[in-house]
Design a protein around this motif. Structure first.
Motif, PDB file in Angstrom:
ATOM      1  N   GLU B 160       0.864  -1.237   0.047  1.00  0.00           N
ATOM      2  CA  GLU B 160      -0.043  -0.028  -0.063  1.00  0.00           C
ATOM      3  C   GLU B 160       0.926   1.137   0.121  1.00  0.00           C
ATOM      4  O   GLU B 160       2.040   1.132   0.728  1.00  0.00           O
ATOM      5  N   PRO B 161       0.313   2.301  -0.551  1.00  0.00           N
ATOM      6  CA  PRO B 161       0.943   3.541  -0.691  1.00  0.00           C
ATOM      7  C   PRO B 161       1.385   4.189   0.837  1.00  0.00           C
ATOM      8  O   PRO B 161       2.668   4.700   0.761  1.00  0.00           O
ATOM      9  N   GLY B 162       0.702   3.816   1.575  1.00  0.00           N
ATOM     10  CA  GLY B 162       0.636   4.476   3.052  1.00  0.00           C
ATOM     11  C   GLY B 162       2.071   3.690   3.590  1.00  0.00           C
ATOM     12  O   GLY B 162       2.331   4.196   4.791  1.00  0.00           O
ATOM     13  N   PHE B 163       2.657   2.664   3.159  1.00  0.00           N
ATOM     14  CA  PHE B 163       3.712   2.092   3.683  1.00  0.00           C
ATOM     15  C   PHE B 163       5.056   2.205   3.184  1.00  0.00           C
ATOM     16  O   PHE B 163       5.916   1.563   3.199  1.00  0.00           O
ATOM     17  N   ARG B 164       5.210   3.360   2.214  1.00  0.00           N
ATOM     18  CA  ARG B 164       6.123   4.011   1.753  1.00  0.00           C
ATOM     19  C   ARG B 164       7.233   4.527   2.825  1.00  0.00           C
ATOM     20  O   ARG B 164       6.549   5.083   3.745  1.00  0.00           O
ATOM     21  N   ALA B 167       5.708   8.175   4.011  1.00  0.00           N
ATOM     22  CA  ALA B 167       4.558   8.277   4.522  1.00  0.00           C
ATOM     23  C   ALA B 167       4.578   7.660   6.116  1.00  0.00           C
ATOM     24  O   ALA B 167       4.069   8.212   6.835  1.00  0.00           O
ATOM     25  N   LEU B 168       5.714   6.736   6.230  1.00  0.00           N
ATOM     26  CA  LEU B 168       5.692   6.095   7.466  1.00  0.00           C
ATOM     27  C   LEU B 168       6.453   7.312   8.289  1.00  0.00           C
ATOM     28  O   LEU B 168       6.406   7.525   9.409  1.00  0.00           O
ATOM     29  N   TYR B 169       7.362   7.909   7.858  1.00  0.00           N
ATOM     30  CA  TYR B 169       7.991   9.026   8.420  1.00  0.00           C
ATOM     31  C   TYR B 169       7.119   9.957   9.146  1.00  0.00           C
ATOM     32  O   TYR B 169       7.425  10.346  10.376  1.00  0.00           O
ATOM     33  N   LEU B 177      15.838  12.638  12.034  1.00  0.00           N
ATOM     34  CA  LEU B 177      16.399  11.071  11.762  1.00  0.00           C
ATOM     35  C   LEU B 177      17.895  11.215  11.271  1.00  0.00           C
ATOM     36  O   LEU B 177      18.113  11.900  10.009  1.00  0.00           O
ATOM     37  N   ALA B 178      18.923  10.760  12.039  1.00  0.00           N
ATOM     38  CA  ALA B 178      20.174  10.678  11.417  1.00  0.00           C
ATOM     39  C   ALA B 178      20.538   9.382  10.843  1.00  0.00           C
ATOM     40  O   ALA B 178      20.229   8.365  11.249  1.00  0.00           O
ATOM     41  N   TYR B 432      13.677  -0.123  10.046  1.00  0.00           N
ATOM     42  CA  TYR B 432      12.900   1.229  10.014  1.00  0.00           C
ATOM     43  C   TYR B 432      11.454   1.049  10.514  1.00  0.00           C
ATOM     44  O   TYR B 432      11.007   2.168  11.364  1.00  0.00           O
ATOM     45  N   LEU B 433      10.786  -0.071  10.363  1.00  0.00           N
ATOM     46  CA  LEU B 433       9.403  -0.056  10.947  1.00  0.00           C
ATOM     47  C   LEU B 433       9.392  -0.161  12.377  1.00  0.00           C
ATOM     48  O   LEU B 433       8.355   0.103  13.194  1.00  0.00           O
TER      49      LEU B 433
END
Lengths: 482, 482, 482
Positions: B160-164, B167-169, B177-178, B432-433
């Motif tokens: 889904e696009p919302g999980f790019r 979008a997650l950021y 975020l370093a 990342y998640l």
């Protein structure tokens, strides 16, 4: 000390919730977890009870020989209070001595009772209280006033047939009990048990070759001569030493052994180049090795032991990091192994690299590492066990075999290595009567730790129940290939 | 494994009170503290997410590439259970690999699910349960029975696009975020983000020059050639090396970097006499330095890095005390950085003396020290941070990034150095998640610790609330100059 | 900062249950244990209050000289926040300085108040809050807004006759107070107190000869000259040095001393062969000893000190494991002993072997070992104290003199050595007003620990009550032969 006739002496009350967490909700979970494991059979994969006790079913001679003399935990703290070790029977043949002087035994028992408050906060108090009440059916609190009554009550109990080693083995619900044995031992007591149709238990030997690896210790060449005789191999060369050890390991395995145990000052082991190894061995055999050479040889011989484990499948266990017989004057007077061993810092990450390179992912190899240096749990052992399939973190050992230390062990190890890479409890004791109490303390401590994970919603109750059962059943069997 | 049709598979239940203390009064305080910080934005001053993911907003290829392969915490424990690393995709390009073989991905996911009980008690369980439920909206408990359903559900969600990544950021409420970057990196992904009008986040590079300081490692001269090319400075001399580093640091700072990170085997750094330094450098450049010389040079180069930090203001962070790639056979087969790093004891009091003499009270210099050797928290790091204005104690790192270890960290550090000389939480992850879950665990752990101080009447509730907020807002910003 | 006239400044509320465990049942037990010891007299066998304060009953000059300048715990954390030590009066004569500049004192006090939140979670907060409320009767929470009012209130209070050292000694219920003194000190303040009919307390000197053992330190020969003069013995030879020390120890004993204290970088001590010793001593006396020789000499001299303790019965206390004056630039500017000492790892098992071989079972010898390296509690000190009658584990010292660290100490030591081989609390402070608060924190922490043992059914309430009383009465008297 006089007491009025009306004042009954205080009695030991074993609370069913002892060692469980104080918070009521957590305690309730802990109760449920503990109840699920309380009565499961005892798996004791490492200890020091002599096989002869069970083979011959010898009665215990008296309360002191039963409860005090063989238990370093007790004798060392009494010594720390100023009691001479010889007053406690330490320094003689502690295997199963000839019936000692009754007056001396009674006097030793009085010393224990007089110094009983010194054991507050130690696991000795937990174990002995449980032994007195649950095993011996005596609930007097030890004190100068009760010493003689207590002695007589224990002595009477011990004389009953139900207190012979075999009857207690049944009563303790021991499933398997490992002894610790010299490579030259002919294991006849193990054979006798195996061949005895009236015996239904399982007592397995453990191969403990330390003294045959320490070329720097006095008497090493003589030991190799004995090894040659016991094995039928010529120990004049390193190749012969290896051959002799392999033969003795095979004999141990035939007698049921599942593990080989090693306790040197550190955990280092590294392969020797074969030619160098023979040269070094020859120098040491001739008594001409320097301390550094003896040390290098020991590391090479220990590596050979690991190689053998990777081939014959005997689990390799390590108990390193101890200065044995710290007090030289006591050693001179009373001999070795008198409870005067003191831990030193120990290092595993570098020490175990060579053996883990060679066998760390070999499914036939299993290495269980014990330590008294708690700093290594989170820093080294849990990370190693969390990567290498062959490596397991041993249960808290010796000075760490106590409730608070067990909690620190789980807290230090679990977050990095989980539960599945730990060994399960090991009682490591020669105090036969205390075996159920020691396992009971461990089960309570694990129930307490798991209950906290449940109350913190890190585990469900079902997960915790399954884990609690694993810790006393599948895990020790897996770690020790039982 | 068969289940009756009526038996619904177990579901993950994320309890709102997880990790809070069991005592009801303390838990109530902890709830209030946690509620005050739960939804605050995430400051992530040190981690390993590639900037390209956000610059290109690349979709994640599949559940295994998303959740398993890049997460050493997961792969190492599966390896410890006997799963070959290659079965988990480890050893390839783990940055963002080309879509792997779907059958292999599914098989890897099944391995995770089958071994799920091995993660009990570890933070991996906490993180992954929270990722599944809160990020991915999937609440099946992983098991052999649920593996395929879980895989399919995650795969569908990830498409889904919302999980790019972008979008997650947003959804994760990340404030900054370093990343961690090679000095020769041209930082074009950071530049692209900076120049992208559609991007409203903040992704900053971190200067990580380890491999350019280790003259004893193979390939060092080649790396210096690359550094010369990237910087435009001649790295044929030590002065040139310094010049090259300064230029690259300046470029990093222009791209938003606030810190330079260093991870060597120990924490030693010491100034080189300029003439000696050039001579040593020349020998090393010619491949003729001994191991001791390479080590001395590394300490000198690291000291130079500290000096540069004292001038350009990039915060110096240290992550020492690790034997990288402990298992040589795996390194040969799969390369470096595969989750086989094992901690070693580390020493700070003597190691940091020279740098603290030079810059310890210099307001421009800031040094944040991380450790996996817990013994140094109360013995060395807290005392140092409690005296030197420039020194901060880094948050629990790596194997210590877990609730019990966090509690031990606060207990060991706070009484000597307070809260104000600690760094705030650092997720240090490439998973990342899991970033929100990791910060959430840290916030809960700090709330639990602070609540205990309140219940013990060491802090008022108001003091604790202010401190809890500081720990996730002002403190990391101050420690990292964000 | 402005506040509306209606907003009253926050007040310090000392909760009666502070530091007691959160669980209600355990807290209730802890309350009972604490109540039993709260008002018992203070035994302070090791500290740094100058005898002159009591001999001359000198009034304290101002709040900063009273509360800030002499207290390293305070000044180091303010320094860590960026406050120059000179702004706090550090670096001058801190014994009892001439009345300082009032404006500077007030400014220093403001700095403390401004940085007050930095002390959250530290024992400084506990101590100072209790000093303000219970000793000084002031309950304003320190802040920039309250700094001047607080300063004035404390200044007014300190000017009252009831706040002179002797009145406070009575009010604090101090039973015995040990000072720390140079071997060349003529102890005239101790003599004056002894001869003062109006004085009913007990202030005993402690022999602290460190600087006379460190041949590698600048000024050592000069010190030996002073020692010769003070003792009347010729310190030109090792035999003379020993004679001089024995004479001074005898003089200290005559003035009431019960112990000799030693604080070197490590704990090693080993006998010198007499001839070698004289040769080494002569070389050192001539300023020609190498660093290794100076170190060997120091170990030999320290062993001599142990031998003397085994003869004159002064308890030997060790405070090893510290890098003194870690920050060389501050030392150059401000002198030694300014709160910049940082712990290093320390080893006891091997270091103490020679002395324990010689005197470990000698009833005349008593050795109390303190450490800031917590790893040694369970690994080395508790096992040693659990075997050797002469060895006691010292109370948590310095950075460990705080509630959580005290709990870790008891948990690490008790299971192996019980309570009876620990020293009882030692305040080790020069912050005179904080002595009751420090002992109070220790009593609360021990009550908390003991209460947990009761709730876990490891001790009965009666056993815990007896132990709690022992810890503040019989134990310190026994460990220090008071």
């Amino acid at each position: 000390m006089t007491t009025s006739p009306a004042a009954a002496p205080p009695r030991i009350a074993l609370h069913p919730d002892r060692l469980l967490p104080p918070d009521p909700a957590t305690r309730s979970v802990a109760r449920e977890l503990y109840a699920a494991v309380r009565d499961l059979p005892i798996v004791s994969p490492h200890g020091h009870v002599p096989a002869r006790w069970l083979a011959d079913d010898v009665p215990f001679p008296d309360p002191t020989a039963l409860l005090i003399t063989p238990d370093h935990y007790l004798t060392r703290l009494l010594h720390a209070r100023g009691v001479p070790l010889t007053d406690l029977g330490v320094g003689g043949d502690e295997g199963h001595p000839a019936p000692p002087d009754p007056a001396r035994s009674r006097a030793a028992f009085r010393l224990l009772c007089r110094h009983w408050p010194a054991f507050r906060g130690t696991p000795v108090k937990l174990w002995l209280e449980q032994v007195l009440v649950e095993v011996l059916g005596v609930d007097l609190v030890p004190s100068e006033a009760t010493a003689d009554d207590l002695y007589d009550a224990v002595a009477a109990r011990v004389a009953e047939p139900g207190f012979r080693p075999r009857a207690l083995y049944e009563r303790f619900r021991i499933d398997v009990l490992a002894t610790t044995d010299d490579p030259c031992d002919d294991l006849r007591h193990h054979a006798a048990l195996r061949d005895d149709p009236a015996w239904r238990g399982r007592v397995v030997p453990t191969f403990r070759p330390d003294r045959y690896l320490e070329a720097g210790e006095p008497g090493w060449p003589d030991r190799l001569d004995a090894l040659a005789e016991a094995s039928g191999a010529d120990t004049g060369t390193l190749a012969g030493w290896v051959d002799a050890m392999q033969r003795r390991r095979a004999s141990f395995a035939e007698h049921g052994a599942v593990s080989a145990d090693h306790g040197h000052r550190d955990a280092r082991m590294a392969p020797l180049d074969p030619a160098d190894g023979e040269r070094l061995y020859a120098r040491a055999r001739a008594g001409r090795a320097t301390a550094a050479e003896a040390e290098a040889l020991r590391q090479g011989l220990l590596f050979e032991m690991a190689r053998m484990s990777s081939e014959d499948g005997l689990v390799m266990t390590l108990h390193p990091g101890v200065r044995r017989d710290h007090h030289a004057p006591s050693r001179e007077r009373l001999g070795t192994d008198i409870g005067a061993d003191i831990p030193v810092p120990v290092e595993f990450t570098e020490a175990l690299r060579p053996v883990l390179h060679a066998f760390g992912t070999n499914p036939r190899f299993r290495l269980v590492v014990f330590t008294i240096d708690e700093t290594t749990f989170s820093r080294e052992l849990a990370p190693l066990a969390g990567f290498y399939p062959s490596l397991y973190v041993g249960a808290p050992w010796w000075f760490l075999d106590a409730p608070d230390a067990m909690d620190r062990y789980r807290a230090a190890v679990t977050e990095t290595a989980g539960f599945a890479k730990t060994s399960g409890f090991v009682d490591d004791t020669r105090a036969y009567l205390s075996i159920p109490a020691r396992h009971d303390v461990a089960r309570r401590a694990d129930a307490a730790y798991l209950a906290r994970l449940v109350t913190a919603h890190r585990l469900t109750l079902e997960e915790a129940l399954e884990t609690a059962r694993d810790l006393v059943t599948t895990l020790p069997r897996k770690a020790f290939r039982l």
